[in-house]
Design a protein around this motif. Structure first.
Motif, PDB file in Angstrom:
ATOM      1  N   UNK A 237       0.849  -1.195   0.000  1.00 35.76           N
ATOM      2  CA  UNK A 237       0.000   0.000   0.000  1.00 35.76           C
ATOM      3  C   UNK A 237       0.881   1.240   0.000  1.00 35.76           C
ATOM      4  N   UNK A 238       0.296   2.366  -0.384  1.00 39.66           N
ATOM      5  CA  UNK A 238       1.048   3.615  -0.408  1.00 39.66           C
ATOM      6  C   UNK A 238       1.603   3.928   0.979  1.00 39.66           C
ATOM      7  N   UNK A 239       2.763   4.568   0.980  1.00 36.34           N
ATOM      8  CA  UNK A 239       3.484   4.804   2.225  1.00 36.34           C
ATOM      9  C   UNK A 239       2.641   5.564   3.249  1.00 36.34           C
ATOM     10  N   UNK A 240       1.993   6.651   2.833  1.00 37.97           N
ATOM     11  CA  UNK A 240       1.223   7.457   3.786  1.00 37.97           C
ATOM     12  C   UNK A 240       0.122   6.631   4.444  1.00 37.97           C
ATOM     13  N   UNK A 241      -0.526   5.780   3.669  1.00 39.29           N
ATOM     14  CA  UNK A 241      -1.573   4.930   4.222  1.00 39.29           C
ATOM     15  C   UNK A 241      -0.983   3.925   5.198  1.00 39.29           C
ATOM     16  N   UNK A 242       0.183   3.369   4.855  1.00 41.17           N
ATOM     17  CA  UNK A 242       0.763   2.365   5.730  1.00 41.17           C
ATOM     18  C   UNK A 242       1.201   2.961   7.065  1.00 41.17           C
ATOM     19  N   UNK A 243       1.624   4.201   7.062  1.00 43.98           N
ATOM     20  CA  UNK A 243       1.984   4.859   8.319  1.00 43.98           C
ATOM     21  C   UNK A 243       0.806   4.862   9.282  1.00 43.98           C
ATOM     22  N   UNK A 244      -0.382   5.174   8.765  1.00 47.40           N
ATOM     23  CA  UNK A 244      -1.576   5.160   9.611  1.00 47.40           C
ATOM     24  C   UNK A 244      -1.952   3.729   9.999  1.00 47.40           C
ATOM     25  N   UNK A 245      -1.785   2.783   9.082  1.00 49.51           N
ATOM     26  CA  UNK A 245      -2.040   1.376   9.389  1.00 49.51           C
ATOM     27  C   UNK A 245      -1.209   0.922  10.581  1.00 49.51           C
ATOM     28  N   UNK A 246       0.048   1.327  10.607  1.00 50.45           N
ATOM     29  CA  UNK A 246       0.934   0.952  11.709  1.00 50.45           C
ATOM     30  C   UNK A 246       0.423   1.521  13.029  1.00 50.45           C
ATOM     31  N   UNK A 247       0.048   2.782  13.020  1.00 44.70           N
ATOM     32  CA  UNK A 247      -0.418   3.405  14.263  1.00 44.70           C
ATOM     33  C   UNK A 247      -1.644   2.675  14.815  1.00 44.70           C
ATOM     34  N   UNK A 287      11.527   7.311   4.824  1.00 48.81           N
ATOM     35  CA  UNK A 287      10.267   6.590   5.063  1.00 48.81           C
ATOM     36  C   UNK A 287      10.437   5.584   6.192  1.00 48.81           C
ATOM     37  N   UNK A 288      11.522   4.821   6.145  1.00 52.05           N
ATOM     38  CA  UNK A 288      11.761   3.826   7.190  1.00 52.05           C
ATOM     39  C   UNK A 288      11.905   4.498   8.551  1.00 52.05           C
ATOM     40  N   UNK A 289      12.609   5.607   8.593  1.00 55.19           N
ATOM     41  CA  UNK A 289      12.745   6.349   9.851  1.00 55.19           C
ATOM     42  C   UNK A 289      11.377   6.804  10.350  1.00 55.19           C
ATOM     43  N   UNK A 290      10.519   7.273   9.452  1.00 52.50           N
ATOM     44  CA  UNK A 290       9.170   7.702   9.826  1.00 52.50           C
ATOM     45  C   UNK A 290       8.360   6.541  10.394  1.00 52.50           C
ATOM     46  N   UNK A 291       8.494   5.360   9.780  1.00 57.84           N
ATOM     47  CA  UNK A 291       7.777   4.191  10.286  1.00 57.84           C
ATOM     48  C   UNK A 291       8.269   3.810  11.676  1.00 57.84           C
ATOM     49  N   UNK A 292       9.558   3.917  11.903  1.00 61.58           N
ATOM     50  CA  UNK A 292      10.086   3.625  13.229  1.00 61.58           C
ATOM     51  C   UNK A 292       9.533   4.616  14.253  1.00 61.58           C
ATOM     52  N   UNK A 293       9.424   5.866  13.841  1.00 65.29           N
ATOM     53  CA  UNK A 293       8.840   6.865  14.740  1.00 65.29           C
ATOM     54  C   UNK A 293       7.373   6.553  15.030  1.00 65.29           C
ATOM     55  N   UNK A 294       6.687   5.971  14.043  1.00 63.15           N
ATOM     56  CA  UNK A 294       5.263   5.660  14.214  1.00 63.15           C
ATOM     57  C   UNK A 294       5.036   4.558  15.246  1.00 63.15           C
ATOM     58  N   UNK A 295       5.986   3.645  15.400  1.00 68.87           N
ATOM     59  CA  UNK A 295       5.802   2.571  16.385  1.00 68.87           C
ATOM     60  C   UNK A 295       6.378   2.929  17.751  1.00 68.87           C
ATOM     61  N   UNK A 296       7.159   3.993  17.822  1.00 67.19           N
ATOM     62  CA  UNK A 296       7.798   4.361  19.091  1.00 67.19           C
ATOM     63  C   UNK A 296       6.744   4.670  20.148  1.00 67.19           C
TER      64      UNK A 296
END
Length: 308
Positions: A237-247, A287-296
């Motif tokens: 899925x698109x990156x922006x959507x996946x960031x919200x999926x993770x949260x 992007x990977x750094x942003x995803x890591x921030x999303x799970x922090x």
């Protein structure tokens, strides 16, 4: 994450996790999918093209990942021989066959006996990833194979083999629409994801790699169902959507992190040379750094999850 251990020492999920017990794993185990991605750019990829794509992604992203998932055909040998894998990044190896069987138009799961836990560990792997495809809503007609039970038996074998060898089992399930129902409703998709997770959870793998069930309510159902650690996959899925999926997966589903592939690096496949290098450094890595921030502060440490 910890360094590789000797052959007599059991490996735990800490080998592919951060010190806080969470997962930020890059998936680059695609084989047939990667060929199709090249083909979308009018490229018929050579073996060298496949290998270089694995090297480039690992070289740019592994230092910020707790683990990287590679295939044994192109990924592991290419990345191992190139020396680009960051020493802080664990290695997961895909052990399922690259070509899966079918019953009519439905996927059929099988295992190659030689591609076992010892085989993964001998090539330096610190976790066995095994992909299955299951939709437990399938009703078996007389004379048909029980496709769901076939999946579960393969997973039983994989989990038992990994426990005997002392290496974590990571089981990934992708659901599929049942014959005659190509357009699944959101509720049908959620039910298939949650019900599959329940069946796989009963077999007690070390980690489940699961699709997002579509909503916070679906994630809450997973939290009420799954008693082993789980990580959400990106499914391209698109990156922006996946960031919200993770949260949502972490906040409402108790996920321990993510295993993300194409959402992070997919555009790199249409690029070559310096353009690919620039994209991976200036787009994929942030992007990977942003995803890591999303799970922090959100993801549940794997070691705090108590198996049933």
């Amino acid at each position: 994450m910890t360094s590789a251990t000797g052959p007599s020492t059991p490996i735990t999920l800490s080998a592919i996790a951060d010190e806080d017990g969470t997962f930020a794993i890059i998936a680059m185990d695609q084989r047939n999918t990667l060929r199709r991605m090249f083909a979308a750019h009018n490229i018929d990829p050579t073996t060298d093209d496949m290998r270089q794509a694995k090297i480039d992604v690992a070289g740019h992203l592994s230092a910020q990942a707790t683990g990287i998932l590679l295939d044994p055909d192109f990924g592991v040998p290419a990345v191992r021989d190139s020396g680009v894998l960051a020493p802080t990044c664990g290695l997961l190896v895909a052990a399922e066959p690259s070509d899966r069987g079918k019953y009519n138009d439905e996927p059929r799961t099988h295992r190659i006996p030689e591609q076992n836990a010892a085989w993964v560990r001998d090539m330096g792997g610190q976790a066995v990833k095994f992909l299955v495809m299951m939709n437990p809503g399938r009703v078996r007609a007389d004379g048909e194979p029980d496709l769901t039970e076939e999946v579960l038996q393969v997973v039983r074998d994989v989990v038992a083999d990994c426990k005997a060898v002392g290496i974590p089992s990571v089981i990934e399930n992708l659901i599929y629409p049942l014959p005659g129902n190509a357009a699944m409703t959101d509720k049908e998709r959620e039910d298939a994801i949650v019900n599959s997770a329940a069946l796989l959870n009963d077999l007690q793998p070390d980690l489940l790699k699961l699709e997002y069930p579509g909503s916070a309510a679906g994630c809450k159902r997973l939290a009420d169902t799954v008693t082993v650690p789980w990580a959400v996959l990106s499914a391209g899925v698109d990156f922006d959507k996946f960031t919200e999926v993770i949260r949502v997966s972490c906040d409402d589903g108790g996920a321990s992190g993510f295993i993300a592939g194409r959402s992070v690096w997919k555009e790199a496949i249409g690029l070559v040379g310096a353009e690919r290098e620039t994209f991976l450094s200036e787009v994929a890595l942030p992007r990977l750094v942003t995803l890591r921030e999303a799970i922090a502060g959100r993801a549940t440490p794997w070691y705090s999850v108590t198996p049933s």
